[in-house]
Scaffold this active site. Sequence first.
Site, PDB file in Angstrom:
ATOM      1  N   GLU A 113       6.431  12.545  16.363  1.00 39.22           N
ATOM      2  CA  GLU A 113       7.655  11.868  16.795  1.00 39.22           C
ATOM      3  C   GLU A 113       8.843  12.826  16.751  1.00 39.22           C
ATOM      4  OE1 GLU A 113       9.230   9.732  18.237  1.00 39.22           O
ATOM      5  OE2 GLU A 113       8.897   7.674  17.618  1.00 39.22           O
ATOM      6  N   ASP A 117      14.869   6.727  13.493  1.00 44.69           N
ATOM      7  CA  ASP A 117      16.220   6.188  13.296  1.00 44.69           C
ATOM      8  C   ASP A 117      16.083   4.884  12.508  1.00 44.69           C
ATOM      9  OD1 ASP A 117      18.789   5.258  13.503  1.00 44.69           O
ATOM     10  OD2 ASP A 117      18.988   5.510  15.650  1.00 44.69           O
ATOM     11  N   SER A 118      16.068   3.745  13.181  1.00 42.50           N
ATOM     12  CA  SER A 118      15.893   2.476  12.447  1.00 42.50           C
ATOM     13  C   SER A 118      14.478   2.363  11.898  1.00 42.50           C
ATOM     14  CB  SER A 118      16.159   1.296  13.392  1.00 42.50           C
ATOM     15  OG  SER A 118      15.125   1.197  14.344  1.00 42.50           O
ATOM     16  N   GLY A 119      13.543   3.113  12.473  1.00 42.35           N
ATOM     17  CA  GLY A 119      12.140   3.043  12.055  1.00 42.35           C
ATOM     18  C   GLY A 119      11.339   2.009  12.820  1.00 42.35           C
ATOM     19  N   LYS A 145      16.615  10.365  10.272  1.00 40.22           N
ATOM     20  CA  LYS A 145      18.037  10.039  10.211  1.00 40.22           C
ATOM     21  C   LYS A 145      18.335   9.228   8.962  1.00 40.22           C
ATOM     22  CE  LYS A 145      19.921   9.203  14.461  1.00 40.22           C
ATOM     23  NZ  LYS A 145      20.636   8.384  15.487  1.00 40.22           N
ATOM     24  N   ASP A 173      17.488  13.081  24.077  1.00 38.07           N
ATOM     25  CA  ASP A 173      18.445  12.876  25.162  1.00 38.07           C
ATOM     26  C   ASP A 173      19.539  11.890  24.805  1.00 38.07           C
ATOM     27  OD1 ASP A 173      16.636  10.568  25.111  1.00 38.07           O
ATOM     28  OD2 ASP A 173      17.697   9.942  26.916  1.00 38.07           O
ATOM     29  N   ARG A 179      18.204  17.168  27.194  1.00 40.48           N
ATOM     30  CA  ARG A 179      16.907  17.424  26.557  1.00 40.48           C
ATOM     31  C   ARG A 179      16.575  18.915  26.482  1.00 40.48           C
ATOM     32  NH1 ARG A 179      14.029  12.521  25.929  1.00 40.48           N
ATOM     33  NH2 ARG A 179      14.327  10.993  27.566  1.00 40.48           N
TER      34      ARG A 179
HETATM   35  P1  IMP Z   1      14.077   3.834  16.096  1.00 39.82           P
HETATM   36  O1  IMP Z   1      13.095   2.858  16.648  1.00 39.82           O
HETATM   37  O2  IMP Z   1      15.428   3.232  15.883  1.00 39.82           O
HETATM   38  O3  IMP Z   1      13.585   4.556  14.849  1.00 39.82           O
HETATM   39  O4  IMP Z   1      14.312   4.925  17.224  1.00 39.82           O
HETATM   40  C1  IMP Z   1      13.374   5.873  17.519  1.00 39.82           C
HETATM   41  C2  IMP Z   1      13.504   6.420  18.918  1.00 39.82           C
HETATM   42  O5  IMP Z   1      14.824   6.296  19.436  1.00 39.82           O
HETATM   43  C3  IMP Z   1      13.203   7.890  18.883  1.00 39.82           C
HETATM   44  O6  IMP Z   1      11.844   8.131  19.160  1.00 39.82           O
HETATM   45  C4  IMP Z   1      14.132   8.460  19.933  1.00 39.82           C
HETATM   46  O7  IMP Z   1      13.490   8.506  21.197  1.00 39.82           O
HETATM   47  C5  IMP Z   1      15.299   7.510  19.991  1.00 39.82           C
HETATM   48  N1  IMP Z   1      16.446   7.985  19.165  1.00 39.82           N
HETATM   49  C6  IMP Z   1      16.798   7.557  17.950  1.00 39.82           C
HETATM   50  N2  IMP Z   1      17.876   8.215  17.479  1.00 39.82           N
HETATM   51  C7  IMP Z   1      18.205   9.098  18.449  1.00 39.82           C
HETATM   52  C8  IMP Z   1      19.230  10.107  18.549  1.00 39.82           C
HETATM   53  O8  IMP Z   1      20.067  10.340  17.661  1.00 39.82           O
HETATM   54  N3  IMP Z   1      19.250  10.825  19.704  1.00 39.82           N
HETATM   55  C9  IMP Z   1      18.353  10.642  20.713  1.00 39.82           C
HETATM   56  N4  IMP Z   1      17.366   9.726  20.647  1.00 39.82           N
HETATM   57  C10 IMP Z   1      17.297   8.954  19.527  1.00 39.82           C
HETATM   58 MG    MG Z   2      14.851   8.578  23.697  1.00 38.68          MG
END
Ligand code: IMP
Ligand code: MG
Length: 190
Positions: A113, A117-119, A145, A173, A179
Amino acid sequence: MLYKFEKIDGEKVFECGNTRIKILISERELSRRVRELGQEITRDYKDKNPVLISVLRGSFIFVADICREIKIPVTFDFMAVSSYGDSKVSSGIVRITKDLEFSIENRDVIIIEDIVDSGRTLNYLVKNLKARNPKNMEVCALLDKNVPRKTVNKIKYKGFDIPNKFVVGYGLDFAEKYRNFPFIGYIENE
Ligand code: IMP
Ligand code: MG
Protein backbone atom coordinates in the site's frame (compact mmCIF):
# COMPACT_ATOMS: atom_id res chain seq x y z
CA MET A 1 5.32 24.00 -18.10
CA LEU A 2 8.50 22.82 -16.40
CA TYR A 3 8.84 21.94 -12.74
CA LYS A 4 11.06 24.23 -10.70
CA PHE A 5 13.05 23.53 -7.52
CA GLU A 6 13.79 26.36 -5.15
CA LYS A 7 15.08 27.03 -1.68
CA ILE A 8 12.84 29.39 0.28
CA ASP A 9 13.75 30.20 3.89
CA GLY A 10 16.28 27.38 3.73
CA GLU A 11 13.57 24.85 2.89
CA LYS A 12 13.40 22.97 -0.33
CA VAL A 13 10.23 23.64 -2.22
CA PHE A 14 9.05 22.58 -5.58
CA GLU A 15 7.00 24.72 -7.88
CA CYS A 16 4.53 23.31 -10.33
CA GLY A 17 2.90 26.29 -11.99
CA ASN A 18 1.28 28.25 -9.17
CA THR A 19 1.28 25.29 -6.82
CA ARG A 20 4.02 25.15 -4.25
CA ILE A 21 4.98 21.78 -2.79
CA LYS A 22 7.01 21.42 0.38
CA ILE A 23 9.26 18.36 0.38
CA LEU A 24 8.62 16.00 3.29
CA ILE A 25 10.62 12.93 2.22
CA SER A 26 13.38 13.33 -0.35
CA GLU A 27 14.17 11.00 -3.20
CA ARG A 28 17.28 9.84 -1.40
CA GLU A 29 15.45 9.10 1.87
CA LEU A 30 12.80 7.19 -0.06
CA SER A 31 15.27 4.97 -1.85
CA ARG A 32 17.21 4.25 1.34
CA ARG A 33 14.14 3.21 3.28
CA VAL A 34 12.67 1.23 0.39
CA ARG A 35 15.93 -0.70 0.15
CA GLU A 36 15.77 -1.52 3.88
CA LEU A 37 12.18 -2.72 3.60
CA GLY A 38 13.13 -4.91 0.64
CA GLN A 39 15.97 -6.42 2.66
CA GLU A 40 13.63 -7.18 5.57
CA ILE A 41 11.16 -8.90 3.27
CA THR A 42 13.97 -10.84 1.62
CA ARG A 43 15.10 -12.13 5.03
CA ASP A 44 11.60 -12.95 6.28
CA TYR A 45 10.49 -14.75 3.09
CA LYS A 46 13.68 -16.66 2.34
CA ASP A 47 12.61 -20.02 0.79
CA LYS A 48 9.13 -18.65 0.07
CA ASN A 49 7.51 -17.31 -3.05
CA PRO A 50 5.15 -14.54 -1.97
CA VAL A 51 2.69 -12.69 -4.14
CA LEU A 52 2.90 -8.91 -3.96
CA ILE A 53 -0.54 -7.37 -4.22
CA SER A 54 -0.17 -3.80 -5.23
CA VAL A 55 -3.07 -1.47 -4.59
CA LEU A 56 -3.51 0.78 -7.58
CA ARG A 57 -2.95 3.42 -8.48
CA GLY A 58 -1.07 4.99 -5.57
CA SER A 59 1.42 2.17 -5.01
CA PHE A 60 2.64 1.68 -8.57
CA ILE A 61 5.97 3.44 -8.02
CA PHE A 62 6.52 1.97 -4.56
CA VAL A 63 5.95 -1.59 -5.76
CA ALA A 64 8.20 -1.07 -8.78
CA ASP A 65 11.01 0.12 -6.51
CA ILE A 66 10.60 -2.29 -3.60
CA CYS A 67 10.30 -5.40 -5.78
CA ARG A 68 13.77 -4.74 -7.14
CA GLU A 69 15.13 -4.76 -3.58
CA ILE A 70 13.52 -8.14 -2.85
CA LYS A 71 15.99 -10.85 -3.76
CA ILE A 72 13.71 -13.89 -3.82
CA PRO A 73 11.15 -15.04 -6.41
CA VAL A 74 7.90 -13.09 -6.18
CA THR A 75 4.80 -12.87 -8.31
CA PHE A 76 2.56 -9.85 -8.80
CA ASP A 77 -1.07 -9.06 -8.84
CA PHE A 78 -2.91 -5.77 -8.84
CA MET A 79 -6.07 -4.54 -7.32
CA ALA A 80 -7.71 -1.16 -7.60
CA VAL A 81 -9.97 0.39 -5.05
CA SER A 82 -11.52 3.79 -4.85
CA SER A 83 -12.59 5.73 -1.81
CA TYR A 84 -11.66 9.34 -2.40
CA GLY A 85 -12.91 10.46 -5.78
CA ASP A 86 -11.24 13.80 -6.39
CA SER A 87 -11.41 14.92 -2.81
CA LYS A 88 -8.79 15.10 -0.08
CA VAL A 89 -11.19 13.45 2.35
CA SER A 90 -12.06 9.79 2.21
CA SER A 91 -15.68 9.09 1.33
CA GLY A 92 -15.59 6.09 3.64
CA ILE A 93 -17.04 3.78 1.04
CA VAL A 94 -14.47 1.41 -0.43
CA ARG A 95 -15.19 0.00 -3.86
CA ILE A 96 -13.17 -2.57 -5.81
CA THR A 97 -12.73 -1.17 -9.29
CA LYS A 98 -10.32 -3.87 -10.43
CA ASP A 99 -10.01 -7.29 -8.83
CA LEU A 100 -7.06 -9.71 -8.72
CA GLU A 101 -6.34 -11.86 -11.76
CA PHE A 102 -5.13 -14.89 -9.80
CA SER A 103 -6.20 -16.98 -6.84
CA ILE A 104 -4.33 -16.31 -3.58
CA GLU A 105 -5.48 -19.50 -1.91
CA ASN A 106 -2.66 -21.01 0.11
CA ARG A 107 -0.25 -18.25 -0.95
CA ASP A 108 1.95 -15.98 1.13
CA VAL A 109 0.47 -12.59 0.41
CA ILE A 110 2.07 -9.19 0.96
CA ILE A 111 -0.25 -6.24 0.43
CA ILE A 112 1.71 -3.27 -0.90
CA GLU A 113 0.00 0.00 0.00
CA ASP A 114 1.07 3.56 -0.57
CA ILE A 115 -0.45 5.15 2.52
CA VAL A 116 -2.71 4.33 5.42
CA ASP A 117 -4.88 7.27 6.42
CA SER A 118 -8.17 6.44 8.17
CA GLY A 119 -7.33 2.75 7.70
CA ARG A 120 -10.67 2.05 6.07
CA THR A 121 -9.21 0.91 2.76
CA LEU A 122 -6.74 -1.40 4.44
CA ASN A 123 -9.32 -2.88 6.80
CA TYR A 124 -11.59 -3.55 3.88
CA LEU A 125 -8.82 -5.11 1.80
CA VAL A 126 -7.56 -7.35 4.58
CA LYS A 127 -11.05 -8.60 5.29
CA ASN A 128 -11.81 -9.15 1.64
CA LEU A 129 -8.53 -10.96 0.89
CA LYS A 130 -8.55 -13.09 4.05
CA ALA A 131 -11.83 -14.57 2.88
CA ARG A 132 -9.91 -16.01 -0.10
CA ASN A 133 -7.86 -18.25 2.22
CA PRO A 134 -4.25 -17.19 1.73
CA LYS A 135 -1.68 -19.15 3.73
CA ASN A 136 -0.46 -15.95 5.32
CA MET A 137 -0.98 -12.23 4.80
CA GLU A 138 1.12 -9.23 5.80
CA VAL A 139 0.92 -5.53 5.05
CA CYS A 140 3.68 -3.34 3.68
CA ALA A 141 2.81 0.36 3.59
CA LEU A 142 5.15 3.16 2.63
CA LEU A 143 3.42 5.82 4.74
CA ASP A 144 1.47 5.72 7.97
CA LYS A 145 -0.41 8.94 8.62
CA ASN A 146 -0.71 10.08 12.21
CA VAL A 147 -4.49 10.07 12.59
CA PRO A 148 -6.72 8.59 15.30
CA ARG A 149 -8.21 5.28 14.10
CA LYS A 150 -10.80 2.91 15.43
CA THR A 151 -9.39 -0.33 14.09
CA VAL A 152 -5.94 -0.72 12.73
CA ASN A 153 -4.45 -3.59 10.87
CA LYS A 154 -0.87 -4.15 11.81
CA ILE A 155 1.53 -2.78 9.25
CA LYS A 156 4.42 -5.23 9.41
CA TYR A 157 6.63 -3.37 6.94
CA LYS A 158 6.32 0.38 7.33
CA GLY A 159 8.30 3.03 5.48
CA PHE A 160 7.63 6.25 7.36
CA ASP A 161 5.32 7.77 9.94
CA ILE A 162 4.10 11.11 8.63
CA PRO A 163 2.09 14.01 10.08
CA ASN A 164 -1.59 14.36 9.28
CA LYS A 165 -1.16 16.23 6.01
CA PHE A 166 -2.36 15.45 2.53
CA VAL A 167 0.73 14.33 0.67
CA VAL A 168 1.52 13.85 -3.00
CA GLY A 169 4.29 12.40 -5.13
CA TYR A 170 5.99 9.02 -5.54
CA GLY A 171 2.71 7.59 -6.83
CA LEU A 172 0.37 9.58 -4.60
CA ASP A 173 -1.97 12.05 -6.20
CA PHE A 174 -4.27 14.90 -5.59
CA ALA A 175 -7.07 14.62 -8.17
CA GLU A 176 -4.74 12.43 -10.28
CA LYS A 177 -2.00 15.05 -10.37
CA TYR A 178 1.57 15.01 -9.02
CA ARG A 179 2.06 11.22 -9.03
CA ASN A 180 5.32 11.54 -10.94
CA PHE A 181 7.16 13.67 -8.39
CA PRO A 182 10.23 11.67 -7.28
CA PHE A 183 9.71 12.75 -3.63
CA ILE A 184 6.83 12.97 -1.14
CA GLY A 185 5.60 16.45 -0.37
CA TYR A 186 2.56 18.40 0.60
CA ILE A 187 0.81 21.26 -1.06
CA GLU A 188 1.67 24.42 0.82
CA ASN A 189 -0.46 27.10 -0.76
CA GLU A 190 -3.90 25.58 -1.17
P1 IMP B 1 -7.82 5.38 4.02
O1 IMP B 1 -8.86 4.41 3.58
O2 IMP B 1 -8.40 6.62 4.63
O3 IMP B 1 -6.75 4.77 4.91
O4 IMP B 1 -7.11 5.91 2.70
C1 IMP B 1 -6.24 5.13 1.99
C2 IMP B 1 -6.12 5.54 0.55
O5 IMP B 1 -6.45 6.90 0.33
C3 IMP B 1 -4.69 5.38 0.12
O6 IMP B 1 -4.47 4.12 -0.45
C4 IMP B 1 -4.49 6.52 -0.85
O7 IMP B 1 -4.77 6.10 -2.18
C5 IMP B 1 -5.47 7.58 -0.43
N1 IMP B 1 -4.84 8.62 0.43
C6 IMP B 1 -4.92 8.73 1.76
N2 IMP B 1 -4.21 9.78 2.22
C7 IMP B 1 -3.66 10.35 1.13
C8 IMP B 1 -2.78 11.47 0.94
O8 IMP B 1 -2.34 12.17 1.87
N3 IMP B 1 -2.42 11.75 -0.34
C9 IMP B 1 -2.84 11.01 -1.41
N4 IMP B 1 -3.64 9.94 -1.28
C10 IMP B 1 -4.06 9.61 -0.02
MG1 MG C 1 -5.48 7.85 -4.31
